[in-house]
Motif scaffolding. Structure first.
Motif, PDB file in Angstrom:
ATOM      1  N   ALA A  86     -35.321   3.327 108.955  1.00 28.04           N
ATOM      2  CA  ALA A  86     -34.382   3.375 107.827  1.00 28.04           C
ATOM      3  C   ALA A  86     -33.947   4.792 107.498  1.00 28.04           C
ATOM      4  N   LEU A  87     -34.845   5.777 107.696  1.00 27.58           N
ATOM      5  CA  LEU A  87     -34.534   7.174 107.370  1.00 27.58           C
ATOM      6  C   LEU A  87     -34.347   8.022 108.625  1.00 27.58           C
ATOM      7  N   ALA A  88     -33.887   7.381 109.711  1.00 29.41           N
ATOM      8  CA  ALA A  88     -33.781   8.078 110.998  1.00 29.41           C
ATOM      9  C   ALA A  88     -32.821   9.263 110.949  1.00 29.41           C
ATOM     10  N   SER A  89     -31.739   9.149 110.216  1.00 33.16           N
ATOM     11  CA  SER A  89     -30.774  10.240 110.173  1.00 33.16           C
ATOM     12  C   SER A  89     -31.130  11.287 109.122  1.00 33.16           C
ATOM     13  N   ARG A  90     -32.247  11.093 108.441  1.00 32.74           N
ATOM     14  CA  ARG A  90     -32.709  12.052 107.417  1.00 32.74           C
ATOM     15  C   ARG A  90     -34.160  12.440 107.713  1.00 32.74           C
ATOM     16  N   PRO A  91     -34.402  13.212 108.777  1.00 24.72           N
ATOM     17  CA  PRO A  91     -35.787  13.532 109.159  1.00 24.72           C
ATOM     18  C   PRO A  91     -36.569  14.256 108.061  1.00 24.72           C
ATOM     19  N   ARG A  92     -35.922  15.126 107.315  1.00 33.82           N
ATOM     20  CA  ARG A  92     -36.636  15.829 106.237  1.00 33.82           C
ATOM     21  C   ARG A  92     -37.054  14.858 105.137  1.00 33.82           C
TER      22      ARG A  92
ATOM     23  N   LEU B 226     -43.453  10.533 104.262  1.00 35.72           N
ATOM     24  CA  LEU B 226     -44.790  10.475 104.878  1.00 35.72           C
ATOM     25  C   LEU B 226     -45.807  11.261 104.062  1.00 35.72           C
ATOM     26  N   ALA B 227     -45.393  12.434 103.568  1.00 37.54           N
ATOM     27  CA  ALA B 227     -46.303  13.244 102.768  1.00 37.54           C
ATOM     28  C   ALA B 227     -46.726  12.495 101.501  1.00 37.54           C
ATOM     29  N   LEU B 228     -45.776  11.856 100.835  1.00 38.10           N
ATOM     30  CA  LEU B 228     -46.110  11.075  99.640  1.00 38.10           C
ATOM     31  C   LEU B 228     -46.931   9.849 100.000  1.00 38.10           C
ATOM     32  N   ASP B 229     -46.680   9.286 101.181  1.00 41.47           N
ATOM     33  CA  ASP B 229     -47.481   8.143 101.641  1.00 41.47           C
ATOM     34  C   ASP B 229     -48.932   8.549 101.820  1.00 41.47           C
ATOM     35  N   VAL B 230     -49.158   9.759 102.350  1.00 45.39           N
ATOM     36  CA  VAL B 230     -50.536  10.263 102.495  1.00 45.39           C
ATOM     37  C   VAL B 230     -51.186  10.408 101.125  1.00 45.39           C
TER      38      VAL B 230
ATOM     39  N   MET C 181     -44.851   7.982 114.451  1.00 46.84           N
ATOM     40  CA  MET C 181     -43.678   7.612 113.661  1.00 46.84           C
ATOM     41  C   MET C 181     -42.710   8.794 113.501  1.00 46.84           C
ATOM     42  N   ILE C 182     -43.262   9.996 113.378  1.00 49.25           N
ATOM     43  CA  ILE C 182     -42.415  11.194 113.309  1.00 49.25           C
ATOM     44  C   ILE C 182     -41.640  11.353 114.608  1.00 49.25           C
ATOM     45  N   ALA C 183     -42.345  11.130 115.740  1.00 51.55           N
ATOM     46  CA  ALA C 183     -41.687  11.240 117.042  1.00 51.55           C
ATOM     47  C   ALA C 183     -40.581  10.191 117.179  1.00 51.55           C
ATOM     48  N   ILE C 184     -40.855   8.972 116.703  1.00 50.45           N
ATOM     49  CA  ILE C 184     -39.845   7.912 116.761  1.00 50.45           C
ATOM     50  C   ILE C 184     -38.643   8.281 115.893  1.00 50.45           C
ATOM     51  N   ASN C 185     -38.931   8.762 114.677  1.00 46.56           N
ATOM     52  CA  ASN C 185     -37.857   9.150 113.768  1.00 46.56           C
ATOM     53  C   ASN C 185     -36.999  10.260 114.380  1.00 46.56           C
ATOM     54  N   PHE C 186     -37.656  11.259 114.964  1.00 47.04           N
ATOM     55  CA  PHE C 186     -36.947  12.378 115.587  1.00 47.04           C
ATOM     56  C   PHE C 186     -36.116  11.898 116.777  1.00 47.04           C
ATOM     57  N   ALA C 187     -36.717  11.002 117.603  1.00 46.62           N
ATOM     58  CA  ALA C 187     -36.012  10.519 118.792  1.00 46.62           C
ATOM     59  C   ALA C 187     -34.769   9.724 118.404  1.00 46.62           C
TER      60      ALA C 187
END
Length: 428
Positions: A137-143, A149-153, A184-190
């Motif tokens: 859902a946030l693929a075009s917004r990596p930041r 993810l940080a808030l999820d942690v 998931m970060i790698a997937i988002n970046f890809a």
């Protein structure tokens, strides 16, 4: 290709267009993912009463109910026109879902493990399923995804630390969670990189297609292009058109006196000026023939009265003679011939195609041009009868036209303020 800067397109307008396009294309996947997640949540809700105590079943029903409402609202929000431009909707909805998921896992583990075993940090309902959802859902917004993810942690740790000791179970759970998060970060970046690459390629192809199409439409009328694309023959008949033939007086002599570059500049200014006048008066440019300009009113470009449009166009072109004289540095003149009647238009050949017009009306306009005064207009009786503006034309007189014979012609005087070119007329 579009220029990239810091992971984004350098042009803000291109970046905004990419964001809108990428999110629009992902909409079906986001909705399907959301529906699948709701189905999984419903399956847990159905299974809970069979394995969980009545007290925890009621508690889980509240959590799952909130999750289903939140997920349903999120899916519904994707149908809102403003959703595409607001990635914060995904961010907030998925963060709320993962918060509820953490509390659901705690309740489920209280039911599934012995009270002496501290394994609350291990999720029963996989948190990575939500992380994968967010990665898409946030693929075009990596930041924005990294912030999520940080808030999820933070949510994860705040949920389990209160009930889980800092033993091996917690550390292995953190390693498991972090390894999944890295994937998931790698997937988002890809997804982001591949989407941007595909978008940049599509933009380049679209720009090239637009340029090619503009060139085609510059040579052919829109209706003719559509018929050619469909494989149809392009042939038209126009019963009442006015053909305008404009020629430069003394061009051959002028070509002997000036440099080729100067001559090309003069012709370019003449043709560009005529093009502007044609666009202004609703006249269609047909082609240029050497130093001559052929146009038509009442052909592919609709005009109310073709004779009036043709005469107004001719006068506008003649108004620019003074500028042509300034560029040439010498006396330059134009002659205009106009004839009205039926013409046939169409496209022939398979290479270097052009929409052309044929018929006696075209030939007559060319013959009339040779009888016009320098910087004046000659029209046929047919055009004179059609026009509503006859005051500028003198009395009729007969002219002997080559291949036609004696013809009734009307002349308009040279434009006021233009240099006397009688001498040029005699040598043209």
């Amino acid at each position: 290709m579009q220029v990239m800067s810091h992971g984004q397109f350098a042009d803000p307008a291109v970046e905004a267009r990419f964001q809108e396009t990428a999110r629009t294309l992902r909409l079906p996947f986001v909705r399907v993912y959301g529906v699948l997640f709701m189905l999984v949540a419903l399956a847990y809700t159905i299974a809970n009463p069979m394995f969980v105590s009545h007290e925890d079943t009621a508690k889980l029903a509240i959590y799952f109910g909130c999750m289903l409402i939140l997920a349903g609202t999120y899916i519904g929000a994707t149908f809102w026109p403003g959703y595409v431009s607001r990635p914060g909707v995904d961010f907030a909805a998925l963060l709320g879902i993962v918060f509820l998921l953490g509390h659901i896992n705690l309740v489920l583990f209280d039911e599934l493990i012995d009270l002496q075993e501290e394994m609350h940090a291990v999720g029963v309902m996989n948190r990575l399923s939500v992380s994968a959802f967010a990665a898409v859902a946030l693929a075009s917004r990596p930041r924005l995804f990294l912030l999520w993810l940080a808030l999820d942690v933070v949510v994860f740790l705040s949920t389990v630390l209160a009930v889980q000791s800092h033993g091996a179970g917690l550390w292995y759970a953190l390693l498991s969670y972090m390894s999944g998060a890295m994937i998931m970060i790698a997937i988002n970046f890809a997804i982001d990189r591949s989407s941007r690459g595909a978008f940049a390629l599509a933009e380049a192809l679209e720009a090239e297609r637009a340029k090619n199409e503009a060139l085609v439409y510059n040579m052919l009328p829109h209706a003719a292009v559509e018929r050619i694309r469909d494989g149809r023959v392009v042939a038209d008949s126009y019963a009442d058109a006015s053909v305008i033939f404009i020629d430069m007086v003394g061009f051959t002599r002028l070509a002997q006196r000036v440099s080729p570059g100067h001559l090309v500049e003069l012709l370019n200014n003449f043709f560009n000026h005529a093009d502007r006048c044609a666009a202004e008066h609703g006249v269609e440019k047909v082609k240029t023939i050497g130093d001559a300009y052929l146009a038509i009113a009442g052909g592919n470009v609709v005009s109310g009265n073709s004779a009036d449009a043709a005469i107004a166009f001719a006068r506008a072109v003649l108004d620019g003679v003074g500028e042509l004289q300034r560029i040439a540095g010498t006396d330059v003149g134009l002659r205009v011939g106009i004839h009205s009647g039926p013409v046939v238009g169409g496209v022939i050949g398979a290479t270097r195609m052009a929409y052309d017009y044929w018929g006696e009306t075209v030939n007559m306009a060319a013959r009339l041009e040779s009888t016009a005064p320098v910087n004046g207009i000659a029209i046929s009786e047919s055009t004179w009868l059609r026009t509503t503006d006859r005051a500028a034309f003198g009395p009729p007189h007969d002219e002997m036209l080559k291949g036609v014979g004696e013809t009734c012609v009307y002349h308009a005087a040279p434009a006021a303020g233009v240099a006397d070119l009688t001498a040029v007329s005699r040598v043209a």
